[in-house]
Design an enzyme around this catalytic site. Structure first.
Site: not given
Ligand code: GLY
Length: 326
Positions: A184, A212-215, A235-236, A238
């Site tokens: 990210t 899927r949705v991350g941070d 970043t990373g 999520g």
């Protein structure tokens, strides 16, 4: 009339604050109270080119919000950056889905998640912020909104990403996000007026489950800005930032007096204390405070970040929990 004793008392008090002999009206006092200096910081090496674009805005006295949007559009459009925008790794069904959010100095924010076939999710997020009564639009609704706003539908899966996905399909090994040096882009900027803004945009975890949705599109997890205190981005992996509302945590730690690096470190330690399997993942936090100080901290070594101000542009290796000498 002021007595000599009053004068001595006042001098002693000012002496304690290092302001002896200065009144608020003298030019010297203005020198003590520093003018804000524009600065932009971004996650990873791809932040260098992004910062350069953001700096074009900041150097002309532009607004931090415009700088961060302009800046992160660079990796969004670059097919060589495989974790953001066009050319990003697809999900396990071969579909590129994008997440992004943006936040300004007035706590306005906008976000899109699970957006497909639109190259610049950050600009859609900004329009969600500016043109709708909502903060977040997802999936088909986000795409319809983007099309109504004049964005073009385009294929974001490049031949390289498609080939990598087809190779992955053979053994379908789940790739741990971000042990390698990429992910990210999170960008934080302060403009010459001293106002802060941030942006965060990603194609998310490679070969994630469809949906899927991350941070990165979640205000508080992937990005947070409080113009009184500072801003943070992540970043990373999520899921770890979502569970700890990591970027908000970093800003709150700065509010309690932590430096940007110390706040990022404490947020990483919170993840490590609370989430047992942390060592197999990478997480990196990056923070910028209202005084223009910045810092970062990750779980794994290898997390770097780019900084640009009037002194120039530089890439810095962030400290990390597993790289720390004990
Ligand atoms: N940090 C990006 C993601 O987990 O999707």
């Amino acid at each position: 009339m002021r007595s000599r004793r009053d004068f001595l008392k006042l001098s002693a008090l000012l002496g304690m604050t290092g302001l002896v002999g200065l009144s608020k009206t003298t030019p010297a006092f203005a020198a003590v109270k520093k003018q804000p200096e524009a600065i932009v910081v971004s996650t990873w090496e791809h932040g260098l080119a992004a910062n350069e674009a953001a700096w074009q805005v900041l150097a002309k006295g532009g607004r931090a919000l415009d700088a961060v949007e302009t800046g992160v559009r660079v990796p969004e459009a670059d097919p060589k950056v495989r974790t953001v925008g066009y050319g990003g790794y697809p999900d396990r069904d071969g579909i590129v889905t994008l997440d992004a959010c943006i936040m300004d100095e007035h706590m306005n924010c906008g976000s899109v998640a699970f957006l497909q076939n639109i190259k610049h999710p950050i600009s859609v997020a900004r329009l969600v912020m500016e043109k709708t009564p909502h903060v977040m639009l997802v999936g088909e609704g986000a795409k319809q909104f983007a099309l109504q706003q004049g964005f073009k539908e385009e294929n974001l899966l490049t031949a390289e990403s498609e080939a990598d996905w087809k190779a992955w399909l053979k053994d379908q090994k789940i790739q741990q996000i971000n042990i390698e040096n990429h992910d990210t882009i999170g960008m934080l900027a302060m403009d010459a007026a001293g106002n802060l803004s941030g942006a965060c945009t990603t194609s998310g975890a490679a070969y994630k489950m469809h949906g899927r949705v991350g941070d990165s599109p979640l205000i508080g997890a992937g990005l947070y800005v409080d113009n009184d205190i500072g801003a943070a981005t992540a970043t990373g992996m999520g899921e770890l930032m979502i569970k700890t509302v990591g970027s908000h945590l970093v800003v709150e730690l700065m509010r309690q007096g932590a430096s940007p690096e110390e706040a990022c470190k404490q947020a990483v330690l919170r993840i490590a204390r609370k989430l047992g399997d942390y060592a197999q993942f990478q997480v990196g936090f990056l923070a910028l405070n209202k005084q223009g100080q910045y810092g970062a901290y990750g779980i794994q070594p290898g997390f770097n970040y780019a900084v640009q101000n009037k002194a120039g542009s530089t890439l810095i290796d962030g400290k990390s929990l597993l790289g720390a000498k004990v």
